[in-house]
Design a protein around this motif. Structure first.
Motif, PDB file in Angstrom:
ATOM      1  N   PRO A  39      11.999   7.494   5.298  1.00 14.52           N
ATOM      2  CA  PRO A  39      10.997   8.486   4.928  1.00 14.52           C
ATOM      3  C   PRO A  39      11.434   9.230   3.671  1.00 14.52           C
ATOM      4  CG  PRO A  39      12.414   9.355   6.632  1.00 14.52           C
ATOM      5  CD  PRO A  39      12.897   7.955   6.367  1.00 14.52           C
ATOM      6  N   SER A  40      10.503   9.716   2.906  1.00 14.11           N
ATOM      7  CA  SER A  40      10.828  10.474   1.699  1.00 14.11           C
ATOM      8  C   SER A  40      11.357  11.861   2.079  1.00 14.11           C
ATOM      9  CB  SER A  40       9.584  10.631   0.820  1.00 14.11           C
ATOM     10  OG  SER A  40       9.080   9.367   0.442  1.00 14.11           O
ATOM     11  N   GLN A  41      12.334  12.322   1.284  1.00 15.22           N
ATOM     12  CA  GLN A  41      12.943  13.624   1.527  1.00 15.22           C
ATOM     13  C   GLN A  41      12.886  14.452   0.234  1.00 15.22           C
ATOM     14  OE1 GLN A  41      16.918  12.664   2.784  1.00 15.22           O
ATOM     15  NE2 GLN A  41      16.257  11.810   4.750  1.00 15.22           N
ATOM     16  N   PRO A  42      12.885  15.766   0.339  1.00 16.52           N
ATOM     17  CA  PRO A  42      12.842  16.592  -0.877  1.00 16.52           C
ATOM     18  C   PRO A  42      13.964  16.266  -1.871  1.00 16.52           C
ATOM     19  CG  PRO A  42      12.351  17.940   1.032  1.00 16.52           C
ATOM     20  CD  PRO A  42      12.744  16.579   1.561  1.00 16.52           C
ATOM     21  N   GLY A  43      15.127  15.889  -1.365  1.00 20.16           N
ATOM     22  CA  GLY A  43      16.244  15.519  -2.232  1.00 20.16           C
ATOM     23  C   GLY A  43      16.021  14.250  -3.021  1.00 20.16           C
ATOM     24  N   ASP A  44      14.961  13.504  -2.669  1.00 16.73           N
ATOM     25  CA  ASP A  44      14.624  12.303  -3.417  1.00 16.73           C
ATOM     26  C   ASP A  44      13.868  12.626  -4.705  1.00 16.73           C
ATOM     27  OD1 ASP A  44      13.804  10.605  -0.321  1.00 16.73           O
ATOM     28  OD2 ASP A  44      15.720  10.675  -1.400  1.00 16.73           O
ATOM     29  N   VAL A  58       4.548  12.905  -3.303  1.00 14.86           N
ATOM     30  CA  VAL A  58       4.490  12.404  -1.930  1.00 14.86           C
ATOM     31  C   VAL A  58       4.930  13.508  -0.977  1.00 14.86           C
ATOM     32  CG1 VAL A  58       5.537  10.749  -0.329  1.00 14.86           C
ATOM     33  CG2 VAL A  58       4.912  10.028  -2.633  1.00 14.86           C
ATOM     34  N   GLN A  59       4.311  13.541   0.172  1.00 12.23           N
ATOM     35  CA  GLN A  59       4.702  14.526   1.175  1.00 12.23           C
ATOM     36  C   GLN A  59       5.980  14.060   1.886  1.00 12.23           C
ATOM     37  OE1 GLN A  59       1.801  15.284   4.301  1.00 12.23           O
ATOM     38  NE2 GLN A  59       2.440  17.437   4.409  1.00 12.23           N
ATOM     39  N   GLU A  60       6.799  15.029   2.219  1.00 12.47           N
ATOM     40  CA  GLU A  60       8.035  14.761   2.957  1.00 12.47           C
ATOM     41  C   GLU A  60       7.728  13.965   4.225  1.00 12.47           C
ATOM     42  OE1 GLU A  60      10.014  18.328   4.077  1.00 12.47           O
ATOM     43  OE2 GLU A  60      11.787  17.307   4.880  1.00 12.47           O
ATOM     44  N   GLY A  61       8.554  12.943   4.488  1.00  8.59           N
ATOM     45  CA  GLY A  61       8.375  12.123   5.683  1.00  8.59           C
ATOM     46  C   GLY A  61       7.535  10.883   5.463  1.00  8.59           C
ATOM     47  N   ARG A  62       6.752  10.888   4.405  1.00 12.52           N
ATOM     48  CA  ARG A  62       5.896   9.729   4.129  1.00 12.52           C
ATOM     49  C   ARG A  62       6.636   8.722   3.256  1.00 12.52           C
ATOM     50  NH1 ARG A  62       0.463  10.000   5.957  1.00 12.52           N
ATOM     51  NH2 ARG A  62      -0.071  12.107   6.573  1.00 12.52           N
ATOM     52  N   ILE A  63       5.983   7.598   3.007  1.00 13.34           N
ATOM     53  CA  ILE A  63       6.579   6.557   2.179  1.00 13.34           C
ATOM     54  C   ILE A  63       6.297   6.822   0.703  1.00 13.34           C
ATOM     55  CG2 ILE A  63       4.539   5.072   2.395  1.00 13.34           C
ATOM     56  CD1 ILE A  63       6.447   2.660   2.276  1.00 13.34           C
ATOM     57  N   SER A  64       7.321   6.632  -0.123  1.00 10.63           N
ATOM     58  CA  SER A  64       7.147   6.636  -1.589  1.00 10.63           C
ATOM     59  C   SER A  64       7.244   5.202  -2.065  1.00 10.63           C
ATOM     60  CB  SER A  64       8.242   7.459  -2.268  1.00 10.63           C
ATOM     61  OG  SER A  64       8.163   8.814  -1.916  1.00 10.63           O
ATOM     62  N   ILE A  65       6.298   4.801  -2.897  1.00 13.83           N
ATOM     63  CA  ILE A  65       6.324   3.449  -3.472  1.00 13.83           C
ATOM     64  C   ILE A  65       6.296   3.565  -4.989  1.00 13.83           C
ATOM     65  CG2 ILE A  65       5.181   1.212  -3.635  1.00 13.83           C
ATOM     66  CD1 ILE A  65       3.994   1.724  -0.871  1.00 13.83           C
ATOM     67  N   LEU A  66       7.365   3.119  -5.611  1.00 16.84           N
ATOM     68  CA  LEU A  66       7.456   3.150  -7.064  1.00 16.84           C
ATOM     69  C   LEU A  66       7.369   1.712  -7.573  1.00 16.84           C
ATOM     70  CD1 LEU A  66       9.581   5.482  -5.843  1.00 16.84           C
ATOM     71  CD2 LEU A  66       9.642   6.015  -8.275  1.00 16.84           C
ATOM     72  N   VAL A  83       8.778  15.063  -4.076  1.00 13.75           N
ATOM     73  CA  VAL A  83       8.550  15.065  -2.636  1.00 13.75           C
ATOM     74  C   VAL A  83       8.389  16.515  -2.198  1.00 13.75           C
ATOM     75  CG1 VAL A  83       9.445  14.418  -0.382  1.00 13.75           C
ATOM     76  CG2 VAL A  83       9.930  12.975  -2.383  1.00 13.75           C
ATOM     77  N   PHE A  84       7.215  16.836  -1.662  1.00  9.73           N
ATOM     78  CA  PHE A  84       6.934  18.223  -1.283  1.00  9.73           C
ATOM     79  C   PHE A  84       6.907  18.348   0.239  1.00  9.73           C
ATOM     80  CE2 PHE A  84       2.520  17.526  -0.110  1.00  9.73           C
ATOM     81  CZ  PHE A  84       2.182  16.379  -0.835  1.00  9.73           C
TER      82      PHE A  84
END
Lengths: 113, 112
Positions: free
Chosen positions: B79-84, B13-21, B110-111
């Motif tokens: 929002p998704s972050q690289p640390g996620d 997922v791109q940084e800032g976007r939503i991640s859905i697991l 997260v890129f």
């Protein structure tokens, strides 16, 4: 602020050898657990304890033994190491069973050759 | 018999976007669900949980949704972050049994 401490971090054993994986927690938690994680798999429960002097089997107890003589310590014993026991072992604790989240140690990576 | 399934081994997922697991389960007796996050060479850390009496639980950027009829739960990170970037495990239990059943995990990247 140690939490759950596992020793050793890494170990290589020969088939048939025995060893004890140590686990200690300093949070005064009653519940403690041992899991193993094989590559690409989730964690599977080996044994657990709801308090000092009380232990019970989980999903995959064969080949392992545990004891709980104190609240703080929950060692896991492998008596006759087999290649199938090559895995990463995690110890966890919680204050009140599953109503509270489990706190995990950083794991022991064990290889049986 | 895998009672808790995470069918996506990885997600990017791109940084800032939503991640859905996503996570599916088969045992209708499960009444408590948790998500754990795991970094390499560390133990899992608790992220968020939900009881079967609820259908949503939110904690900051993390929200867990439970659909009991579909036996499905999902974790949203916004929002998704690289640390996620980590492996996320879904777990379920019948509380009175004191035992957690874990899924096989989803690796989130997260890129930037």
């Amino acid at each position: 602020n140690a939490g759950v401490t596992q020793t050793p971090k890494f170990r290589i054993l020969k088939i048939g050898q025995s060893m004890t994986l140590q686990c200690a927690q300093d949070m005064n938690h009653n519940y403690m657990y041992w899991y193993r994680q094989d590559p690409g798999m989730g964690l599977k429960l080996i044994y657990y304890s709801v308090g000092a002097g009380i232990t019970d089997k989980g999903e995959v107890p064969n080949g392992y033994n545990v004891s709980r003589s104190t609240t703080e310590d929950f060692p896991l014993r492998l008596e006759l190491a087999a290649p199938s026991q090559t895995s990463v072992y995690f110890c966890a604790s919680s204050s009140d069973g599953l109503n509270q989240p489990q706190h995990f140690g950083d794991g022991t990576r064990l290889s049986i050759l | 018999d895998q009672q808790v399934k995470q069918n996506s081994p990885s997600l990017s997922v791109q940084e800032g976007r939503i991640s859905i697991l996503n996570c599916d389960y088969t045992n209708s007796m499960f009444d408590y669900f948790l998500w754990y996050k795991k970094y390499p060479a560390e133990g899992p850390t608790f992220l968020i949980s939900i009881s079967s009496i609820k259908d949503k639980n939110e904690d900051g950027r993390f929200t867990v949704f439970l659909n009991k009829s579909a036996k499905h739960l999902s974790l949203h990170i916004v929002p998704s972050q690289p640390g996620d970037s980590a492996v996320y495990f879904c777990a379920a239990s019948v509380v009175v049994t004191d035992k957690l059943i874990f899924g096989t995990g989803t690796r989130l990247q997260v890129f930037p």
